[in-house]
Design a protein around this motif. Structure first.
Motif, PDB file in Angstrom:
ATOM      1  N   MET A   1       0.820  -1.183   0.000  1.00 23.11           N
ATOM      2  CA  MET A   1       0.000   0.000   0.000  1.00 23.11           C
ATOM      3  C   MET A   1       0.872   1.258   0.000  1.00 23.11           C
ATOM      4  O   MET A   1       0.641   2.177  -0.779  1.00 23.11           O
ATOM      5  CB  MET A   1      -0.928  -0.013   1.228  1.00 23.11           C
ATOM      6  N   LYS A   2       1.888   1.271   0.839  1.00 22.77           N
ATOM      7  CA  LYS A   2       2.769   2.430   0.900  1.00 22.77           C
ATOM      8  C   LYS A   2       3.465   2.679  -0.439  1.00 22.77           C
ATOM      9  O   LYS A   2       3.594   3.815  -0.875  1.00 22.77           O
ATOM     10  CB  LYS A   2       3.800   2.262   2.014  1.00 22.77           C
ATOM     11  N   SER A   3       3.882   1.596  -1.092  1.00 21.40           N
ATOM     12  CA  SER A   3       4.575   1.755  -2.378  1.00 21.40           C
ATOM     13  C   SER A   3       3.620   2.259  -3.460  1.00 21.40           C
ATOM     14  O   SER A   3       4.035   3.010  -4.347  1.00 21.40           O
ATOM     15  CB  SER A   3       5.246   0.453  -2.801  1.00 21.40           C
ATOM     16  N   HIS A   4       2.360   1.888  -3.404  1.00 17.70           N
ATOM     17  CA  HIS A   4       1.383   2.385  -4.375  1.00 17.70           C
ATOM     18  C   HIS A   4       1.174   3.890  -4.189  1.00 17.70           C
ATOM     19  O   HIS A   4       1.073   4.639  -5.165  1.00 17.70           O
ATOM     20  CB  HIS A   4       0.054   1.653  -4.269  1.00 17.70           C
ATOM     21  N   PHE A   5       1.090   4.333  -2.942  1.00 20.24           N
ATOM     22  CA  PHE A   5       0.967   5.770  -2.697  1.00 20.24           C
ATOM     23  C   PHE A   5       2.239   6.492  -3.147  1.00 20.24           C
ATOM     24  O   PHE A   5       2.178   7.538  -3.776  1.00 20.24           O
ATOM     25  CB  PHE A   5       0.680   6.065  -1.221  1.00 20.24           C
ATOM     26  N   LYS A   6       3.395   5.909  -2.832  1.00 18.03           N
ATOM     27  CA  LYS A   6       4.674   6.533  -3.202  1.00 18.03           C
ATOM     28  C   LYS A   6       4.779   6.688  -4.723  1.00 18.03           C
ATOM     29  O   LYS A   6       5.287   7.689  -5.208  1.00 18.03           O
ATOM     30  CB  LYS A   6       5.835   5.715  -2.663  1.00 18.03           C
ATOM     31  N   ALA A   7       4.276   5.706  -5.468  1.00 16.94           N
ATOM     32  CA  ALA A   7       4.296   5.784  -6.929  1.00 16.94           C
ATOM     33  C   ALA A   7       3.478   6.967  -7.439  1.00 16.94           C
ATOM     34  O   ALA A   7       3.702   7.450  -8.551  1.00 16.94           O
ATOM     35  CB  ALA A   7       3.768   4.481  -7.527  1.00 16.94           C
ATOM     36  N   ASN A   8       2.554   7.437  -6.616  1.00 14.89           N
ATOM     37  CA  ASN A   8       1.729   8.596  -6.976  1.00 14.89           C
ATOM     38  C   ASN A   8       2.248   9.883  -6.341  1.00 14.89           C
ATOM     39  O   ASN A   8       1.565  10.910  -6.355  1.00 14.89           O
ATOM     40  CB  ASN A   8       0.279   8.357  -6.542  1.00 14.89           C
ATOM     41  N   GLY A   9       3.446   9.828  -5.739  1.00 17.56           N
ATOM     42  CA  GLY A   9       4.045  11.014  -5.143  1.00 17.56           C
ATOM     43  C   GLY A   9       3.481  11.384  -3.788  1.00 17.56           C
ATOM     44  O   GLY A   9       3.618  12.518  -3.337  1.00 17.56           O
ATOM     45  N   ILE A  10       2.858  10.427  -3.123  1.00 20.35           N
ATOM     46  CA  ILE A  10       2.217  10.678  -1.832  1.00 20.35           C
ATOM     47  C   ILE A  10       2.879   9.822  -0.757  1.00 20.35           C
ATOM     48  O   ILE A  10       3.145   8.639  -0.963  1.00 20.35           O
ATOM     49  CB  ILE A  10       0.702  10.346  -1.906  1.00 20.35           C
ATOM     50  N   ASP A  11       3.111  10.415   0.406  1.00 23.86           N
ATOM     51  CA  ASP A  11       3.669   9.693   1.549  1.00 23.86           C
ATOM     52  C   ASP A  11       2.516   9.122   2.361  1.00 23.86           C
ATOM     53  O   ASP A  11       1.557   9.836   2.675  1.00 23.86           O
ATOM     54  CB  ASP A  11       4.496  10.653   2.416  1.00 23.86           C
ATOM     55  N   ALA A  12       2.589   7.850   2.685  1.00 24.62           N
ATOM     56  CA  ALA A  12       1.544   7.197   3.481  1.00 24.62           C
ATOM     57  C   ALA A  12       2.134   6.662   4.780  1.00 24.62           C
ATOM     58  O   ALA A  12       3.171   5.998   4.768  1.00 24.62           O
ATOM     59  CB  ALA A  12       0.910   6.046   2.694  1.00 24.62           C
ATOM     60  N   THR A  13       1.455   6.975   5.880  1.00 23.64           N
ATOM     61  CA  THR A  13       1.843   6.476   7.190  1.00 23.64           C
ATOM     62  C   THR A  13       0.717   5.579   7.685  1.00 23.64           C
ATOM     63  O   THR A  13      -0.439   6.007   7.748  1.00 23.64           O
ATOM     64  CB  THR A  13       2.046   7.635   8.186  1.00 23.64           C
ATOM     65  N   VAL A  14       1.033   4.332   8.008  1.00 24.11           N
ATOM     66  CA  VAL A  14       0.035   3.392   8.500  1.00 24.11           C
ATOM     67  C   VAL A  14      -0.153   3.637   9.990  1.00 24.11           C
ATOM     68  O   VAL A  14       0.803   3.593  10.762  1.00 24.11           O
ATOM     69  CB  VAL A  14       0.468   1.927   8.244  1.00 24.11           C
ATOM     70  N   LEU A  15      -1.397   3.907  10.400  1.00 19.85           N
ATOM     71  CA  LEU A  15      -1.697   4.216  11.798  1.00 19.85           C
ATOM     72  C   LEU A  15      -2.396   3.062  12.518  1.00 19.85           C
ATOM     73  O   LEU A  15      -1.960   2.633  13.563  1.00 19.85           O
ATOM     74  CB  LEU A  15      -2.575   5.477  11.886  1.00 19.85           C
ATOM     75  N   MET A  16      -3.528   2.617  11.971  1.00 19.97           N
ATOM     76  CA  MET A  16      -4.338   1.553  12.567  1.00 19.97           C
ATOM     77  C   MET A  16      -4.465   1.772  14.078  1.00 19.97           C
ATOM     78  O   MET A  16      -4.141   0.924  14.891  1.00 19.97           O
ATOM     79  CB  MET A  16      -3.755   0.174  12.251  1.00 19.97           C
ATOM     80  N   ASP A  17      -5.000   2.944  14.440  1.00 22.20           N
ATOM     81  CA  ASP A  17      -5.097   3.334  15.844  1.00 22.20           C
ATOM     82  C   ASP A  17      -6.497   3.176  16.424  1.00 22.20           C
ATOM     83  O   ASP A  17      -6.791   3.653  17.514  1.00 22.20           O
ATOM     84  CB  ASP A  17      -4.613   4.773  16.023  1.00 22.20           C
ATOM     85  N   GLY A  18      -7.368   2.500  15.701  1.00 19.24           N
ATOM     86  CA  GLY A  18      -8.740   2.335  16.160  1.00 19.24           C
ATOM     87  C   GLY A  18      -9.708   3.270  15.453  1.00 19.24           C
ATOM     88  O   GLY A  18     -10.908   3.022  15.427  1.00 19.24           O
ATOM     89  N   ASN A  19      -9.185   4.332  14.889  1.00 13.19           N
ATOM     90  CA  ASN A  19      -9.992   5.282  14.118  1.00 13.19           C
ATOM     91  C   ASN A  19      -9.488   5.416  12.693  1.00 13.19           C
ATOM     92  O   ASN A  19     -10.260   5.365  11.754  1.00 13.19           O
ATOM     93  CB  ASN A  19      -9.991   6.673  14.774  1.00 13.19           C
ATOM     94  N   TYR A  20      -8.191   5.615  12.563  1.00 12.65           N
ATOM     95  CA  TYR A  20      -7.597   5.868  11.260  1.00 12.65           C
ATOM     96  C   TYR A  20      -6.661   4.755  10.841  1.00 12.65           C
ATOM     97  O   TYR A  20      -5.874   4.254  11.639  1.00 12.65           O
ATOM     98  CB  TYR A  20      -6.835   7.199  11.259  1.00 12.65           C
ATOM     99  N   ALA A  21      -6.746   4.393   9.560  1.00 19.79           N
ATOM    100  CA  ALA A  21      -5.860   3.375   9.003  1.00 19.79           C
ATOM    101  C   ALA A  21      -4.597   4.014   8.457  1.00 19.79           C
ATOM    102  O   ALA A  21      -3.501   3.496   8.653  1.00 19.79           O
ATOM    103  CB  ALA A  21      -6.568   2.601   7.899  1.00 19.79           C
ATOM    104  N   LEU A  22      -4.758   5.140   7.766  1.00 20.98           N
ATOM    105  CA  LEU A  22      -3.636   5.782   7.079  1.00 20.98           C
ATOM    106  C   LEU A  22      -3.704   7.292   7.217  1.00 20.98           C
ATOM    107  O   LEU A  22      -4.792   7.867   7.321  1.00 20.98           O
ATOM    108  CB  LEU A  22      -3.679   5.480   5.575  1.00 20.98           C
ATOM    109  N   GLN A  23      -2.537   7.884   7.201  1.00 22.36           N
ATOM    110  CA  GLN A  23      -2.433   9.326   7.019  1.00 22.36           C
ATOM    111  C   GLN A  23      -1.620   9.520   5.752  1.00 22.36           C
ATOM    112  O   GLN A  23      -0.530   8.969   5.627  1.00 22.36           O
ATOM    113  CB  GLN A  23      -1.734   9.994   8.196  1.00 22.36           C
ATOM    114  N   ILE A  24      -2.171  10.245   4.797  1.00 21.69           N
ATOM    115  CA  ILE A  24      -1.467  10.484   3.544  1.00 21.69           C
ATOM    116  C   ILE A  24      -1.189  11.981   3.420  1.00 21.69           C
ATOM    117  O   ILE A  24      -1.995  12.809   3.850  1.00 21.69           O
ATOM    118  CB  ILE A  24      -2.244   9.945   2.321  1.00 21.69           C
ATOM    119  N   CYS A  25      -0.031  12.284   2.847  1.00 19.72           N
ATOM    120  CA  CYS A  25       0.340  13.685   2.696  1.00 19.72           C
ATOM    121  C   CYS A  25       1.298  13.850   1.528  1.00 19.72           C
ATOM    122  O   CYS A  25       1.926  12.895   1.081  1.00 19.72           O
ATOM    123  CB  CYS A  25       0.949  14.241   3.975  1.00 19.72           C
TER     124      CYS A  25
END
Length: 100
Positions: A1-25
């Motif tokens: 998943m992170k590599s797919h976002f990176k291929a689109n020029g987006i940084d993805a941070t996996v959170l899985m904190d009970g509310n959020y799965a990802l933070q993208i920026c």
């Protein structure tokens, strides 16, 4: 998943904190360039609806390019302007990163 976002020029941070799965920026060092969080409920749709991870990343990466366009200039006096990222959104540790 992170590599797919990176291929689109987006940084993805996996959170899985009970509310959020990802933070993208666009830039993890400058959240004012654009940041978005994807809920665990939305991310669950990938499995439940047999969605492609590549498609999911492409679709959610597009939100950053979709906002660029014919908009009026933004100044410090623009109504509703947020001039800093929400507390706790910067300097996150990705759940999948090496702990070392």
């Amino acid at each position: 998943m992170k590599s797919h976002f990176k291929a689109n020029g987006i940084d993805a941070t996996v959170l899985m904190d009970g509310n959020y799965a990802l933070q993208i920026c666009v830039d993890p060092n400058d959240m004012m360039k654009g940041v978005f969080r994807i809920s665990e409920q939305l991310f669950l749709r990938v499995a439940c609806e047999f969605q492609s991870l590549r498609w999911f990343a492409e679709e959610h990466s597009s939100i950053f390019s979709d906002v660029v366009g014919d908009v009026s200039p933004i100044t410090m006096g623009t109504h509703g302007l947020i001039n800093e990222s929400p507390p706790g959104w910067q300097g996150l540790k990705c759940l999948l990163d090496d702990p070392a």
